[in-house]
Design a protein around this motif. Structure first.
Motif, PDB file in Angstrom:
ATOM      1  N   VAL A   1      29.133  46.106  10.815  1.00 36.55           N
ATOM      2  CA  VAL A   1      27.919  46.622  11.445  1.00 36.55           C
ATOM      3  C   VAL A   1      27.085  47.377  10.424  1.00 36.55           C
ATOM      4  O   VAL A   1      25.869  47.203  10.334  1.00 36.55           O
ATOM      5  CB  VAL A   1      28.274  47.548  12.634  1.00 36.55           C
ATOM      6  CG1 VAL A   1      27.086  48.393  13.054  1.00 36.55           C
ATOM      7  CG2 VAL A   1      28.789  46.724  13.807  1.00 36.55           C
ATOM      8  N   MET A   2      27.735  48.200   9.634  1.00 30.44           N
ATOM      9  CA  MET A   2      27.022  48.993   8.638  1.00 30.44           C
ATOM     10  C   MET A   2      26.393  48.109   7.570  1.00 30.44           C
ATOM     11  O   MET A   2      25.355  48.456   7.011  1.00 30.44           O
ATOM     12  CB  MET A   2      27.974  49.998   7.987  1.00 30.44           C
ATOM     13  CG  MET A   2      28.431  51.091   8.931  1.00 30.44           C
ATOM     14  SD  MET A   2      29.721  52.140   8.225  1.00 30.44           S
ATOM     15  CE  MET A   2      28.992  52.667   6.699  1.00 30.44           C
ATOM     16  N   ALA A   3      26.996  46.972   7.292  1.00 33.69           N
ATOM     17  CA  ALA A   3      26.509  46.094   6.226  1.00 33.69           C
ATOM     18  C   ALA A   3      25.376  45.178   6.690  1.00 33.69           C
ATOM     19  O   ALA A   3      24.655  44.637   5.852  1.00 33.69           O
ATOM     20  CB  ALA A   3      27.657  45.247   5.682  1.00 33.69           C
ATOM     21  N   ASP A   4      25.187  45.021   7.989  1.00 32.92           N
ATOM     22  CA  ASP A   4      24.213  44.068   8.509  1.00 32.92           C
ATOM     23  C   ASP A   4      22.920  44.777   8.917  1.00 32.92           C
ATOM     24  O   ASP A   4      22.928  45.647   9.791  1.00 32.92           O
ATOM     25  CB  ASP A   4      24.807  43.345   9.717  1.00 32.92           C
ATOM     26  CG  ASP A   4      23.863  42.321  10.282  1.00 32.92           C
ATOM     27  OD1 ASP A   4      23.625  41.301   9.612  1.00 32.92           O
ATOM     28  OD2 ASP A   4      23.347  42.553  11.391  1.00 32.92           O
ATOM     29  N   LYS A   5      21.807  44.396   8.300  1.00 30.98           N
ATOM     30  CA  LYS A   5      20.519  45.031   8.575  1.00 30.98           C
ATOM     31  C   LYS A   5      20.118  44.895  10.038  1.00 30.98           C
ATOM     32  O   LYS A   5      19.658  45.861  10.657  1.00 30.98           O
ATOM     33  CB  LYS A   5      19.434  44.446   7.676  1.00 30.98           C
ATOM     34  CG  LYS A   5      18.064  45.063   7.920  1.00 30.98           C
ATOM     35  CD  LYS A   5      16.979  44.366   7.137  1.00 30.98           C
ATOM     36  CE  LYS A   5      15.598  44.916   7.345  1.00 30.98           C
ATOM     37  NZ  LYS A   5      15.276  45.571   8.568  1.00 30.98           N
ATOM     38  N   TYR A   6      20.269  43.707  10.622  1.00 34.26           N
ATOM     39  CA  TYR A   6      19.889  43.521  12.016  1.00 34.26           C
ATOM     40  C   TYR A   6      20.701  44.424  12.942  1.00 34.26           C
ATOM     41  O   TYR A   6      20.158  45.017  13.877  1.00 34.26           O
ATOM     42  CB  TYR A   6      20.062  42.063  12.446  1.00 34.26           C
ATOM     43  CG  TYR A   6      19.034  41.109  11.888  1.00 34.26           C
ATOM     44  CD1 TYR A   6      17.783  41.532  11.465  1.00 34.26           C
ATOM     45  CD2 TYR A   6      19.316  39.757  11.790  1.00 34.26           C
ATOM     46  CE1 TYR A   6      16.836  40.642  10.970  1.00 34.26           C
ATOM     47  CE2 TYR A   6      18.378  38.852  11.304  1.00 34.26           C
ATOM     48  CZ  TYR A   6      17.148  39.306  10.891  1.00 34.26           C
ATOM     49  OH  TYR A   6      16.221  38.414  10.414  1.00 34.26           O
ATOM     50  N   SER A   7      21.996  44.533  12.689  1.00 37.08           N
ATOM     51  CA  SER A   7      22.837  45.391  13.522  1.00 37.08           C
ATOM     52  C   SER A   7      22.409  46.852  13.401  1.00 37.08           C
ATOM     53  O   SER A   7      22.337  47.570  14.395  1.00 37.08           O
ATOM     54  CB  SER A   7      24.308  45.238  13.135  1.00 37.08           C
ATOM     55  OG  SER A   7      24.761  43.938  13.441  1.00 37.08           O
TER      56      SER A   7
ATOM     57  N   GLN B   1      37.134  46.968  10.472  1.00 32.19           N
ATOM     58  CA  GLN B   1      36.389  45.882   9.834  1.00 32.19           C
ATOM     59  C   GLN B   1      35.088  45.614  10.584  1.00 32.19           C
ATOM     60  O   GLN B   1      34.039  45.424   9.977  1.00 32.19           O
ATOM     61  CB  GLN B   1      37.235  44.607   9.772  1.00 32.19           C
ATOM     62  CG  GLN B   1      36.571  43.479   9.032  1.00 32.19           C
ATOM     63  CD  GLN B   1      36.352  43.784   7.560  1.00 32.19           C
ATOM     64  OE1 GLN B   1      37.114  44.509   6.939  1.00 32.19           O
ATOM     65  NE2 GLN B   1      35.282  43.256   7.004  1.00 32.19           N
ATOM     66  N   GLY B   2      35.146  45.633  11.925  1.00 30.47           N
ATOM     67  CA  GLY B   2      33.945  45.425  12.734  1.00 30.47           C
ATOM     68  C   GLY B   2      32.905  46.504  12.500  1.00 30.47           C
ATOM     69  O   GLY B   2      31.710  46.221  12.395  1.00 30.47           O
TER      70      GLY B   2
ATOM     71  N   LYS C   1      28.385  41.167  18.759  1.00 30.39           N
ATOM     72  CA  LYS C   1      29.196  41.757  17.684  1.00 30.39           C
ATOM     73  C   LYS C   1      29.295  43.271  17.840  1.00 30.39           C
ATOM     74  O   LYS C   1      30.352  43.856  17.608  1.00 30.39           O
ATOM     75  CB  LYS C   1      28.610  41.408  16.318  1.00 30.39           C
ATOM     76  CG  LYS C   1      28.873  39.990  15.902  1.00 30.39           C
ATOM     77  CD  LYS C   1      28.436  39.756  14.477  1.00 30.39           C
ATOM     78  CE  LYS C   1      28.815  38.347  14.069  1.00 30.39           C
ATOM     79  NZ  LYS C   1      28.713  38.122  12.646  1.00 30.39           N
ATOM     80  N   LEU C   2      28.193  43.898  18.216  1.00 32.82           N
ATOM     81  CA  LEU C   2      28.192  45.346  18.406  1.00 32.82           C
ATOM     82  C   LEU C   2      29.082  45.746  19.581  1.00 32.82           C
ATOM     83  O   LEU C   2      29.784  46.758  19.514  1.00 32.82           O
ATOM     84  CB  LEU C   2      26.764  45.858  18.611  1.00 32.82           C
ATOM     85  CG  LEU C   2      25.836  45.715  17.407  1.00 32.82           C
ATOM     86  CD1 LEU C   2      24.396  46.004  17.800  1.00 32.82           C
ATOM     87  CD2 LEU C   2      26.279  46.618  16.272  1.00 32.82           C
ATOM     88  N   GLN C   3      29.074  44.948  20.644  1.00 27.96           N
ATOM     89  CA  GLN C   3      29.973  45.204  21.772  1.00 27.96           C
ATOM     90  C   GLN C   3      31.425  45.070  21.326  1.00 27.96           C
ATOM     91  O   GLN C   3      32.261  45.902  21.675  1.00 27.96           O
ATOM     92  CB  GLN C   3      29.705  44.226  22.909  1.00 27.96           C
ATOM     93  CG  GLN C   3      28.506  44.553  23.755  1.00 27.96           C
ATOM     94  CD  GLN C   3      28.378  43.566  24.889  1.00 27.96           C
ATOM     95  OE1 GLN C   3      27.784  42.511  24.713  1.00 27.96           O
ATOM     96  NE2 GLN C   3      28.926  43.890  26.031  1.00 27.96           N
TER      97      GLN C   3
END
Length: 112
Positions: free
Chosen positions: A22-28, A17-18, A62-64
């Motif tokens: 990440v794939m769905a969030d432009k900033y990430s 899910q994480g 979140k990426l961590q």
């Protein structure tokens, strides 16, 4: 539904899910893209991407948590923090096939 990571069934629904978040969030995605070649500070990431510094720090966390960014750095004797962030992935792709979600990750080796 069974989740598959690199062809291997995964029971860690939160991890998948994480990665999908990440794939769905432009900033990430921007953070991962800009840190693929070299580790960078949060300030430099903010300057290069135009993402507000507070958002950079939230996304880095979140990426961590998703396990897709590596952190290096130190806290000096005065307590000043100096951390650098680098993407652990070169590419992430997902494919839905029937009951399966296949998430493939191409690793990004650390730079020296």
């Amino acid at each position: 539904m069974q989740t598959v990571l690199n062809g291997v069934p995964v029971d860690q629904e939160e991890k998948i899910q994480g990665i999908l978040e990440v794939m769905a969030d432009k900033y990430s995605r921007d953070l991962l893209r800009t840190t693929q070649e070299f580790p960078k500070s949060a300030f430099r990431i903010s300057q290069e991407t135009g993402i507000p510094i507070s958002t950079v720090y939230r996304r880095i966390q979140k990426l961590q948590d998703a396990g897709v960014v590596r952190v290096s750095g130190e806290i000096n004797l005065e307590g000043k923090k100096h951390f650098l962030y680098q993407s652990k992935v070169k590419a992430i792709s997902s494919k839905v096939a029937g009951e399966f979600i296949n998430v493939e990750i191409i690793p990004n080796p650390p730079t020296s």
